[in-house]
Design a protein around this motif. Structure first.
Motif, mmCIF file in Angstrom:
data_model
loop_
_atom_site.group_PDB
_atom_site.id
_atom_site.type_symbol
_atom_site.label_atom_id
_atom_site.label_comp_id
_atom_site.label_asym_id
_atom_site.label_seq_id
_atom_site.Cartn_x
_atom_site.Cartn_y
_atom_site.Cartn_z
ATOM 1 N N VAL A 24 -19.596 4.802 -10.112
ATOM 2 C CA VAL A 24 -20.477 5.356 -11.146
ATOM 3 C C VAL A 24 -21.922 4.923 -10.872
ATOM 4 O O VAL A 24 -22.209 3.734 -10.791
ATOM 5 C CB VAL A 24 -20.033 4.872 -12.545
ATOM 6 C CG1 VAL A 24 -21.094 5.172 -13.587
ATOM 7 C CG2 VAL A 24 -18.715 5.519 -12.923
ATOM 8 N N LYS A 43 -15.611 5.132 -20.882
ATOM 9 C CA LYS A 43 -16.886 4.959 -21.594
ATOM 10 C C LYS A 43 -17.059 3.521 -22.087
ATOM 11 O O LYS A 43 -18.091 2.897 -21.844
ATOM 12 C CB LYS A 43 -16.968 5.907 -22.814
ATOM 13 C CG LYS A 43 -16.837 7.372 -22.512
ATOM 14 C CD LYS A 43 -17.147 8.225 -23.733
ATOM 15 C CE LYS A 43 -16.233 7.978 -24.915
ATOM 16 N NZ LYS A 43 -14.833 8.370 -24.694
ATOM 17 N N LEU A 210 -18.501 11.377 -18.703
ATOM 18 C CA LEU A 210 -17.614 10.536 -17.897
ATOM 19 C C LEU A 210 -16.196 11.054 -18.079
ATOM 20 O O LEU A 210 -15.750 11.315 -19.198
ATOM 21 C CB LEU A 210 -17.728 9.097 -18.412
ATOM 22 C CG LEU A 210 -17.377 7.945 -17.490
ATOM 23 C CD1 LEU A 210 -18.247 7.947 -16.256
ATOM 24 C CD2 LEU A 210 -17.544 6.618 -18.237
ATOM 25 N N ILE A 215 -18.539 10.003 -13.158
ATOM 26 C CA ILE A 215 -19.529 10.842 -13.833
ATOM 27 C C ILE A 215 -19.353 12.281 -13.365
ATOM 28 O O ILE A 215 -19.404 12.561 -12.173
ATOM 29 C CB ILE A 215 -20.956 10.342 -13.549
ATOM 30 C CG1 ILE A 215 -21.182 8.989 -14.228
ATOM 31 C CG2 ILE A 215 -21.978 11.359 -14.059
ATOM 32 C CD1 ILE A 215 -22.563 8.424 -14.052
#
Lengths: 288, 231
Positions: A24, A43, A210, A215
């Motif tokens: 990410v 998240k 996400l 992502i």
């Protein structure tokens, strides 16, 4: 975009062998960033990393130009950070004032007079000034959520991390919350994780989606909505080709996916764009 | 740069935040274990008293295992005052309570034995054992779980303490730490108890530190926020 305050590069984190976050990377500056994603998307894991609650991740993270894995840097980041976790905990026998005061003490606020003034300020900001003497166990779920939000606002943090802050709030409280967050986002970085796409549409200058630890989208709310351009159509029946369809208030079906030829398309919302990204069968439609 | 620890402001709210319920229940139960025989008889032998005192100290240790339970841990996890200071304040606040409780236990023990053998009750060395068990329970309570502030909690630390005591109980004779008052290994065993207490305190301190990565990291170039779908 302003100078980035949070820069994540190739962040990875595994729970045992299951990847919670996979490579990410993103950068955010001042303003409100919405973090969208289904349950289990990673998240909260990402927010916990940004909030310096865990340091067992791969990749690199810089917050306010500092490395949270370095003890000295982490301390400085924590002084300038506010964090509302997904499931905030309390000491139920404390009053709202006492609890926020305790949090303020742990935020190194040593001067009692100034600390109490700051406690009153944040309680007023979340609309709890009248309830400050009530024990937390006597407060409703929404009020407790506001107590936790008040705790995160102590010291006027430069970075505010809010993990599903509107859970348990009624519509009026959510509206007040939006006002508050919109004000806060003017001069600081606010990272807001939520399932409420309308909150994101109304508040966030940028959105990160996400999904499965990665992502899938980064951009603005209109850009997210635009992913469903020409992919939303109205019909009197539920179209079997639609990746998602629901009956709307006027009795017609709002279908999402690849529309049949000649079908009248509707203007997409941010929710449509989001669904196009995360629905298992919607990927092909987006690619098309 | 060091954290500014508000030592004077912390004890008040921390004392209110402590889980006094489980601790008090265990301390009272332990005290009763010693007081009931003391009330019923004044003729117990030293070995009986030593065994009773060990049950009492186990009860106290089980209560201490809950001392770091903190329902607000998720909310206060990433605040600047370090975990070590918070844990230290919690532990220090319990010390006077535990000291008073142990003094009452020893007083009850004193009353429960025959007058002629009272000088033979090894109060000091039993205090070393009690301190060691309490320190071990405190260290187990501090085992980290779930990031910056979370601990396993008493629900895990108390059974671990119990299992550890049972293991010590069933050590072979030459290794046993729960030796009788007249045992030739009494002194040696209590040296080990002292070392155990010190080690447990050290472990508490180490567990209270948040881990820091010494791994070299590269300074990244800021990634622009570019709009678009990533696949």
């Amino acid at each position: 975009m302003t100078e980035p305050t949070v820069v994540a590069t190739h962040l990875t984190l595994n729970y045992r062998k299951t990847p919670a976050l996979a490579d990410v990377s993103f950068a955010v500056g001042r303003g409100i960033v919405g973090l969208l994603g289904p349950n289990g998307a990673g998240k909260s894991t990402l927010l916990r990393i940004i909030a310096t609650a865990t340091s067992s991740y791969g990749g690199d993270l810089r917050m306010l130009g500092r490395d949270p894995r370095n003890a000295q840097d982490r301390l400085e980041i924590r002084r300038r950070l506010g964090y509302l976790p997904q499931e905030p905990g309390f000491h139920p026998r404390f009053t709202a004032f006492e609890f926020i005061d305790y949090v303020a003490i742990l935020k190194e606020m040593t001067d009692r007079v100034r600390r109490h003034a700051e406690v009153r300020r944040v309680l007023t900001a979340v609309g709890l000034a009248d309830q400050q003497g009530k024990r937390i166990k006597a407060l409703s779920g929404g009020m407790r959520q506001r107590v936790a939000l008040a705790a995160s606002l102590l010291g006027d943090p430069e970075i505010l991390i809010l993990d599903e802050p509107t859970v348990g709030l009624d519509p009026e409280q959510r509206l007040r919350f939006r006002e508050l967050i919109a004000d806060l986002g003017e001069n600081r970085t606010v990272v807001l994780s939520t399932h409420q796409t309308e909150d994101v549409a109304m508040l966030c200058q940028s959105v990160v989606v996400l999904h499965q630890g990665q992502i899938h989208f980064e951009g603005s709310s209109p850009q997210l909505a635009a992913l469903a351009d020409g992919r939303v159509w109205s019909d009197s029946v539920k179209d079997p080709r639609a990746v998602a369809a629901w009956r709307s208030a006027d009795g017609s079906y709002r279908n999402l996916g690849m529309p049949p030829d000649g079908a009248p398309t509707l203007p997409p919302t941010i929710e449509d764009g989001y669904l196009m990204l995360v629905q298992p069968t919607a990927g092909a439609a987006v690619a098309a | 740069m060091r954290a500014r620890i508000p030592w004077r402001a912390m004890p008040g709210p921390t004392a209110r935040a402590l889980p006094w319920g489980p601790l008090t229940a265990c301390l009272v139960a332990g005290l009763l274990i010693m007081m009931v025989p003391a009330a019923a008889t004044a003729g117990l032998g030293v070995d009986n008293i030593v065994n009773l005192a060990r049950i009492v100290m186990l009860a106290g240790a089980l209560g201490v295992a809950f001392l770091l339970d903190d329902p607000a841990a998720s909310t206060t996890a990433v605040l600047p005052v370090p975990r070590l200071a918070r844990i230290a304040v919690r532990g220090l606040l319990a010390v006077p309570v535990l000291a008073g409780w142990w003094a009452l236990t020893l007083a009850a023990a004193h009353l429960a034995v025959a007058a002629e053998v009272r000088p033979a009750v090894p109060a000091l060395t039993l205090t070393v054992e009690a301190a060691a068990l309490v320190c071990v329970a405190f260290a187990l309570a501090g085992i980290r779980r779930g990031g910056a502030a979370g601990t396993v909690g008493g629900i895990v630390a108390a059974p671990l303490t119990l299992v550890l005591v049972l293991l010590l109980q069933f050590l072979p004779d030459g290794w046993s730490l729960f030796v009788g008052a007249g045992d030739p290994r009494w002194r040696e065993a209590h040296v080990i108890w002292s070392v155990l207490a010190g080690s447990a305190l050290l472990a508490s301190g180490l567990l209270a530190h948040e881990p820091t990565s010494r791994r070299a990291t590269t300074r990244p170039a800021p990634q622009p926020v570019g709009a678009g779908v990533r696949r």
